[in-house]
Write a protein that holds these residues in place. Structure first.
Motif, short mmCIF file in Angstrom:
data_model
loop_
_atom_site.label_atom_id
_atom_site.label_comp_id
_atom_site.label_asym_id
_atom_site.label_seq_id
_atom_site.Cartn_x
_atom_site.Cartn_y
_atom_site.Cartn_z
N TYR A 113 11.43 -4.16 1.28
CA TYR A 113 10.51 -4.67 2.29
C TYR A 113 9.68 -5.86 1.78
CZ TYR A 113 11.63 -0.32 4.72
OH TYR A 113 12.28 0.70 5.35
N ASP A 114 10.04 -6.39 0.64
CA ASP A 114 9.35 -7.56 0.09
C ASP A 114 7.84 -7.32 -0.01
OD1 ASP A 114 9.26 -10.12 -0.97
OD2 ASP A 114 8.95 -11.08 0.97
N ILE A 115 7.48 -6.19 -0.62
CA ILE A 115 6.07 -5.84 -0.77
C ILE A 115 5.53 -6.48 -2.05
CG2 ILE A 115 4.39 -3.96 -0.99
CD1 ILE A 115 6.43 -2.11 0.34
N PRO A 116 4.47 -7.28 -1.95
CA PRO A 116 3.90 -7.91 -3.16
C PRO A 116 3.41 -6.85 -4.15
CG PRO A 116 3.02 -8.92 -1.16
CD PRO A 116 3.74 -7.69 -0.73
N SER A 117 3.61 -7.10 -5.43
CA SER A 117 3.24 -6.12 -6.45
C SER A 117 1.76 -5.79 -6.42
CB SER A 117 3.63 -6.64 -7.84
OG SER A 117 2.96 -7.87 -8.12
N GLU A 118 0.92 -6.77 -6.07
CA GLU A 118 -0.53 -6.50 -6.06
C GLU A 118 -0.92 -5.50 -4.97
OE1 GLU A 118 0.10 -10.53 -3.95
OE2 GLU A 118 0.84 -9.49 -5.74
N GLU A 119 -0.06 -5.28 -3.97
CA GLU A 119 -0.36 -4.30 -2.94
C GLU A 119 0.09 -2.90 -3.34
OE1 GLU A 119 0.51 -5.42 1.10
OE2 GLU A 119 0.26 -7.56 0.64
N LEU A 120 0.76 -2.79 -4.50
CA LEU A 120 1.25 -1.50 -4.97
C LEU A 120 0.58 -1.04 -6.25
CD1 LEU A 120 5.10 -1.99 -4.41
CD2 LEU A 120 3.50 -0.76 -2.93
N ASP A 121 0.08 -1.98 -7.04
CA ASP A 121 -0.39 -1.65 -8.39
C ASP A 121 -1.48 -0.58 -8.39
OD1 ASP A 121 1.38 -3.45 -9.46
OD2 ASP A 121 -0.09 -5.07 -9.66
N ASN A 122 -2.41 -0.64 -7.47
CA ASN A 122 -3.50 0.33 -7.44
C ASN A 122 -3.53 1.10 -6.11
OD1 ASN A 122 -4.71 -0.44 -10.03
ND2 ASN A 122 -5.15 -2.38 -9.00
N ALA A 123 -2.33 1.31 -5.55
CA ALA A 123 -2.26 1.99 -4.25
C ALA A 123 -2.74 3.42 -4.34
CB ALA A 123 -0.82 1.95 -3.74
N PHE A 124 -2.53 4.06 -5.49
CA PHE A 124 -2.96 5.45 -5.69
C PHE A 124 -3.98 5.50 -6.82
CE2 PHE A 124 1.22 5.57 -3.78
CZ PHE A 124 1.06 6.50 -2.77
N ARG A 279 -2.34 2.35 2.94
CA ARG A 279 -2.90 1.05 3.34
C ARG A 279 -1.90 0.29 4.20
NH1 ARG A 279 -4.52 2.42 -1.65
NH2 ARG A 279 -6.65 1.91 -2.36
N MET A 280 -2.42 -0.57 5.06
CA MET A 280 -1.57 -1.43 5.87
C MET A 280 -1.15 -2.66 5.06
SD MET A 280 -1.23 -0.04 8.83
CE MET A 280 -1.60 1.70 8.51
N PRO A 281 -0.01 -3.27 5.40
CA PRO A 281 0.34 -4.57 4.78
C PRO A 281 -0.78 -5.58 5.01
CG PRO A 281 2.20 -3.66 6.02
CD PRO A 281 1.02 -2.80 6.33
#
Length: 303
Positions: A113-124, A279-281
């Motif tokens: 889904y081409d999710i930027p890494s910064e939106e995943l790094d601290n998701a949890f 979180r939303m995109p």
């Protein structure tokens, strides 16, 4: 100390949501909360999540944790909404928690889904290790790794009570969850189900979903959704993993069955939100959020 367990069913997605509370301290955790989404308009709302907050408020609970069993493909997580709402009300931050194998799932869906890494790094806020223990007041929970449905899947074991199983086992007349999502493994799921069935027979297995089959009462009606049955009942009646079942039979049946299943209707929205911890995109336009969708089209339509 036995906890208080509230079971809350979301009929639109068939999801069981749970609130586990310590009767002594009133500390509590919410497990697998659901955001509402209208599939016709794609409008997201929070009625289900707000109902969980109402239960917590009416019982005087202090929400200590927001817990996920895995990255769901059939509903959007309300964990981040709950965290932000509680903080806005002056409550301490409740960490959003999941098993540490979520990194594998995030890597898969970041590419898809081409999710930027910064939106995943601290998701949890907290990633649990297998067999790690933590407390809700005087109630101790242990993290079980229960892969198969997804590679990151965990359950929460409460000593002398049971397990919040997520989608690692379903009620006996439903049996088991699909294993055809990326990283899914029917053989691993069978072993996870058997791990649960090796627990003491009085333990309750609180499932993540229930889809009552029709005609179960002999009068053409479905039974009502059930949050749990005991390990003993599962051993005797689970149609995919009871005592006389075999791993090879299960793997063959589950694999054939999964090949004929359609995608969950919310899979693309759910995976993009749930990989981000609810979180939303961040990409938006005119106040609305962009989701990435992959659509198969004939070659002749490609410019």
């Amino acid at each position: 100390m036995k906890p208080i367990i509230h079971t809350v069913h979301d009929s639109r997605t068939g999801t069981w949501q749970y609130i586990i509370a310590c009767p002594n301290t009133k500390e509590a955790a919410i497990i697998d909360p659901v955001l509402d989404i209208d599939t016709a308009t794609f409008a997201i709302s929070t009625e289900s999540a707000d109902s969980l907050l109402d239960i917590a408020s009416s019982n005087g609970y202090n929400i200590r944790y927001l817990l996920e069993t895995h990255a769901h493909a059939d509903h959007l997580s309300a964990a981040y909404y709950l965290q932000q709402t509680l903080q806005a009300a002056g409550k301490p931050k409740a960490p959003i928690c999941i098993g540490n194998k979520i990194r594998t799932v995030q890597d898969i869906f970041a590419k898809k889904y081409d999710i930027p890494s910064e939106e995943l790094d601290n998701a949890f806020d907290r990633l649990f290790e297998t067999n790690e223990e933590f407390s809700i007041g005087t109630v101790t929970l242990q993290v079980l790794h229960l892969p198969g449905h997804t590679p990151d899947h965990i359950g929460y074991l409460i000593k002398d009570e049971g397990v919040i199983t997520g989608d690692s086992i379903f009620n006996p007349d439903v049996g088991s969850a699909r294993c055809d999502f990326p990283g899914g493994d029917a053989r691993a799921l069978y072993k996870s189900m058997k791990t649960l069935l090796d627990l003491p027979s009085h333990y309750k297995l609180y499932t993540g979903h229930d889809y009552p089959p029709a005609n179960t009462d002999g009068q053409g009606k479905s039974r009502q959704p059930l949050p749990c049955v005991t390990v003993g009942e599962q051993r005797e009646r689970n149609k995919h993993a009871k005592l006389d079942s075999t791993e090879e039979e299960f793997v063959q049946w589950r694999s054939e069955r999964d090949q004929g299943l359609s995608e969950p209707r919310l899979i693309h929205q759910a995976l993009q939100v749930n990989a981000r911890g609810g979180r939303m995109p961040k990409r938006t336009h005119n106040g609305k959020v962009f989701f990435e969708f992959l659509v198969a089209v004939p070659d002749r339509l490609m410019g």
